[in-house]
Scaffold this motif. Structure first.
Motif, PDB file in Angstrom:
ATOM      1  N   MET A 340      -0.519   1.597  -7.598  1.00  0.00           N
ATOM      2  CA  MET A 340       0.781   1.055  -7.178  1.00  0.00           C
ATOM      3  C   MET A 340       0.693   0.490  -5.768  1.00  0.00           C
ATOM      4  N   PHE A 341       0.034   1.233  -4.905  1.00  0.00           N
ATOM      5  CA  PHE A 341      -0.149   0.740  -3.537  1.00  0.00           C
ATOM      6  C   PHE A 341      -0.919  -0.576  -3.536  1.00  0.00           C
ATOM      7  N   ARG A 342      -1.959  -0.596  -4.318  1.00  0.00           N
ATOM      8  CA  ARG A 342      -2.816  -1.772  -4.344  1.00  0.00           C
ATOM      9  C   ARG A 342      -2.043  -2.999  -4.829  1.00  0.00           C
ATOM     10  N   ARG A 343      -1.208  -2.790  -5.864  1.00  0.00           N
ATOM     11  CA  ARG A 343      -0.447  -3.921  -6.398  1.00  0.00           C
ATOM     12  C   ARG A 343       0.600  -4.389  -5.393  1.00  0.00           C
ATOM     13  N   ARG A 344       1.193  -3.416  -4.693  1.00  0.00           N
ATOM     14  CA  ARG A 344       2.236  -3.760  -3.750  1.00  0.00           C
ATOM     15  C   ARG A 344       1.664  -4.488  -2.534  1.00  0.00           C
ATOM     16  N   PHE A 345       0.520  -4.041  -2.073  1.00  0.00           N
ATOM     17  CA  PHE A 345      -0.055  -4.579  -0.833  1.00  0.00           C
ATOM     18  C   PHE A 345      -1.404  -5.247  -1.111  1.00  0.00           C
ATOM     19  N   PRO A 346      -1.379  -6.542  -1.344  1.00  0.00           N
ATOM     20  CA  PRO A 346      -2.647  -7.225  -1.636  1.00  0.00           C
ATOM     21  C   PRO A 346      -3.618  -7.113  -0.453  1.00  0.00           C
ATOM     22  N   ALA A 347      -3.069  -7.075   0.765  1.00  0.00           N
ATOM     23  CA  ALA A 347      -3.951  -6.961   1.925  1.00  0.00           C
ATOM     24  C   ALA A 347      -4.095  -5.491   2.283  1.00  0.00           C
ATOM     25  N   SER A 348      -4.903  -4.775   1.516  1.00  0.00           N
ATOM     26  CA  SER A 348      -5.096  -3.367   1.809  1.00  0.00           C
ATOM     27  C   SER A 348      -6.574  -3.010   1.689  1.00  0.00           C
ATOM     28  N   ALA A 349      -6.961  -2.026   2.461  1.00  0.00           N
ATOM     29  CA  ALA A 349      -8.358  -1.595   2.423  1.00  0.00           C
ATOM     30  C   ALA A 349      -8.430  -0.106   2.716  1.00  0.00           C
ATOM     31  N   TRP A 350      -9.507   0.491   2.250  1.00  0.00           N
ATOM     32  CA  TRP A 350      -9.722   1.919   2.466  1.00  0.00           C
ATOM     33  C   TRP A 350     -10.793   2.086   3.528  1.00  0.00           C
ATOM     34  N   LEU A 351     -10.500   2.888   4.552  1.00  0.00           N
ATOM     35  CA  LEU A 351     -11.503   3.176   5.569  1.00  0.00           C
ATOM     36  C   LEU A 351     -11.989   4.602   5.379  1.00  0.00           C
ATOM     37  N   ASN A 352     -13.286   4.750   5.238  1.00  0.00           N
ATOM     38  CA  ASN A 352     -13.843   6.068   4.954  1.00  0.00           C
ATOM     39  C   ASN A 352     -14.675   6.561   6.131  1.00  0.00           C
ATOM     40  N   PRO A 353     -14.304   7.731   6.694  1.00  0.00           N
ATOM     41  CA  PRO A 353     -15.080   8.241   7.820  1.00  0.00           C
ATOM     42  C   PRO A 353     -16.485   8.695   7.434  1.00  0.00           C
ATOM     43  N   ILE A 354     -16.720   8.906   6.148  1.00  0.00           N
ATOM     44  CA  ILE A 354     -18.080   9.256   5.725  1.00  0.00           C
ATOM     45  C   ILE A 354     -18.942   7.996   5.811  1.00  0.00           C
TER      46      ILE A 354
END
Lengths: 396, 293
Positions: A340-354
């Motif tokens: 749902m988040f992804r569909r709502r916000f096309p400009a989104s990315a996941w930042l992973n501290p690993i």
């Protein structure tokens, strides 16, 4: 003859191009850099290297090419490793060691063994005869007593180490390390998309011409707002549990993002492991807000960063009621919320501290199917921000 | 090479840097200088102009600066106003063309030094907009149709604070040097330029304390050269004995500008066996004694 050196730089991912090569050649033709190896060193560096973060790579290539071949074989003797060695206390040398015979290997064998041990060794060693460490009779490490060993860090104590892998003056300028707030906010600045907002302080020439001619030549100056950043940033951070280890890093990112004046707006919420139907407005996860509200309040103009290690049981993502919190039953599985988040916000990315070379595990790959994932380093943020900016610009 | 750059009375450069400036002069390429604040990036251009006997044209770049500003600005508003009130001959466009630092450098009869200060403050695209001008050393004033070509290629020194990555295409045309923070021996020379008669004993103690402070973990903004020089001046004015410095650091506020850093220094020193840095030989005084002015 320097072509090999140049190619070595290129192989080591130092950005050099033909124009640097030509400049170097013409400088040599004009008599520069011929006085000594040291003057060639600085000439070639000033022409080929355009950022101090590559100085360390340059030093390694230079040492490799002009002194020995050891460094290139072991380009990544870990930083941490250097740290142990640099700071270790020297153990007393047992007397009988003075008489002990050492294993002697030729150089290739030494290098192979070093590589092997670097891979196997997981902890610090002071003294002892096998592992890389300080003192002791192992051929590796520093301040030791092996007559032909490879010195790894430390001071030359017996002057016999056949290779010195440690004189890396510029190692702390490398930027694959995780860095401070300022650098993060500069990386975030990549997100910038400009638009005319704010007070009108810039002459709009075409409009002035139009207005002036409409007023039959009586000059009418038209001003407009200058261009400013229009980006709105929403940040969702995973807190607690496995994320505690990364708290400092996330804090740094948070202060970089919230403190930066270059966003038009900034908002942030927290979740644990995976966002479900509620999010939290505080880090201790006491104040809640329905996720649906957030999806409604923020429109698709917002750029979204989700910060989390995405490290959980796949169950938490895929199964209704899979939430790790015992008292919490989620009707909709986590992965649906992510979608749902992804569909709502096309400009989104996941930042992973690993770090990205440890991205194993099913949950990480499930999340990566939904969001583009970047490591939470300066370079990772930079890449993520660049991608998101392009998405935002294309949407306009 | 008709002219060479050397150390001067006012500016102490490492031999490496001197050589690099001379390479830049000879190859006629812009030189990008990067380094910690207070390592003398901006002063380098001034020193080069002095030693070479050239004029220095400085272009201070700001966040709103555009590449065009360095070449010329066409003052439309002035011209419109003049036409409205009939003040000047508005048909002569050239009088509304105001040359910027690069434009002036190109037009100069003598070779000059151009300092483009803090290039990364401007927009990310700024350096790219200068590519052609730096390559061809000429530009067209489209309003008058005239091309201004450099009579002599100026020595261009560009300083950068690493706030933004500079574009590759721009970097390829430039030379680059990172000024490392001066070590003790170079710093001694730098201080001698400012205080030729400084007592040897005091100098040694001052440097000892200064570098220990710089190495102190947990300080976010370590003191730089200019702070050191201010500090020495404060110490001299107050007539503190060199021995005093072994015990405490007076006027700490001159060296450390951030409150958190002051706090970090005042915390009891944790004993960490592995580091020589923590053999701190000074007790930090309360900040109230650090105000000097």
């Amino acid at each position: 003859m320097f072509l090999d050196f140049f190619l070595l730089l290129k192989n080591q991912k130092v950005p050099v191009s033909l124009s640097e090569w030509l400049t170097l050649m013409s400088a040599l033709d004009r008599g520069h850099g011929k006085a000594s190896l040291a003057s060639f060193y600085s000439l070639a560096r000033t022409i080929c290297i355009k950022h101090e973060k590559y100085y360390d790579d340059y030093d390694r290539c230079f040492a490799h090419f002009f002194y020995d071949e050891a460094l290139a074989k072991n380009p990544d003797i870990g930083e941490e490793f250097h740290h142990w060695l640099k700071t270790a206390e020297l153990p007393e040398l047992p007397e009988e060691w003075g008489k002990k015979t050492f294993q002697t290997w030729d150089r290739d064998r030494l290098l192979d063994e070093l590589e092997k041990r670097l891979q196997e060794q997981k902890e610090r060693h002071d003294g002892g005869s096998k592992w890389v460490g300080t003192g002791g009779t192992s051929p590796f490490g520093h301040s030791g007593y092996h007559p032909e060993g490879i010195r790894v860090g430390g001071m030359s104590r017996h002057g016999r180490a056949i290779q010195v892998a440690a004189k890396r003056k510029f190692a702390n300028l490398r930027n694959d390390q995780i860095l401070d707030t300022r650098q993060m906010s500069l990386a975030l600045r990549q997100l910038r998309v400009l638009g005319h907002i704010g007070s009108q302080d810039e002459l709009n020439l075409p409009e002035t011409v139009r207005a002036t001619s409409q007023a039959a030549g009586d000059i009418d100056l038209v001003f407009q707002a200058s261009k400013k950043n229009t980006v709105k940033l929403l940040m969702l951070s995973d807190v607690g549990g496995s994320m505690t280890a990364f708290a400092k890093l996330c804090e740094t990112l948070f202060s970089a993002a919230s403190g930066a004046s270059h966003f038009k707006a900034f908002a942030h919420y927290y979740f644990h492991n995976c966002p479900y139907e509620t999010l939290y407005t505080d880090m201790s996860r006491e104040q809640t807000i329905p996720t649906k509200d957030i999806l409604k309040t923020y429109n698709s103009d917002w750029t979204v960063f989700i910060v989390g290690d995405a490290y959980m049981s796949p169950y938490e993502l895929l199964v209704p009621g899979g939430s790790v919190d015992y008292h919490h039953h989620n009707e909709i599985p986590g992965i649906e919320w992510l979608n749902m988040f992804r569909r709502r916000f096309p400009a989104s990315a996941w930042l992973n501290p690993i770090p990205n070379n440890y991205w194993y595990g099913e949950s990480i790959s499930l999340v990566r199917d939904v969001f583009p994932m970047f490591p939470l380093t300066v370079e990772g943020i930079f890449e993520a921000a660049k991608m998101l900016r392009n998405i935002q610009q294309r949407r306009k | 090479m008709s002219q060479t750059f050397t150390d001067s009375q006012e500016y102490v450069a490492s031999p490496e840097l001197t050589e690099i400036v001379n390479i830049a002069l000879d190859l006629e390429k812009p030189l990008i200088i990067r380094g910690e604040p207070g390592t003398g990036k901006t002063l380098l251009a001034k020193a080069a102009a002095n030693v070479l006997g050239r004029d220095l044209l400085t272009w201070h770049v700001k966040s709103t600066t555009k590449a065009q500003d360095g070449l010329y600005v066409y003052d439309t508003v002035q011209r419109l106003n003049d036409s409205r009130f009939g003040d000047n001959d508005v048909s002569d466009i050239s009088q509304y063309i105001k040359l910027g630092p690069l434009g002036l450098a190109f037009q100069s009869e003598q070779p000059v030094v151009v300092l483009i200060d803090e290039v990364d403050k401007a927009d990310i695209e700024f350096p790219n907009d200068l590519l052609h001008e730096l390559d061809a050393m000429s530009f067209l004033v489209s309003e008058t149709g005239k091309t201004i070509t450099a009579k002599h290629r100026p020595l261009i020194i560009i300083t950068s604070n690493a706030e933004k990555e500079l574009p590759d295409a721009f970097l390829r045309r430039c030379l680059f040097h990172y000024i490392s923070f001066p070590d003790k021996s170079l710093m001694t020379e730098i201080i001698k330029v400012h205080y030729p008669d400084l007592e040897k004993n005091l100098l040694a103690q001052v440097l000892e304390a200064f570098y220990a402070l710089r190495d102190f973990e947990g300080i976010s903004k370590p003191p730089s050269t200019s702070e050191l020089i201010d500090w020495i001046s404060a110490l001299r004015k107050s007539g503190i004995a060199p021995k005093q410095l072994q015990k405490s650091i007076p006027f700490l506020g001159v060296l450390i500008k951030k409150e958190e850093d002051l706090k970090a220094l005042q915390q009891p020193v944790k004993k960490r066996g592995w580091s020589g840095v923590f053999r701190l030989f000074f007790i930090v005084e309360e900040p109230k004694s650090s105000g000097i002015s």
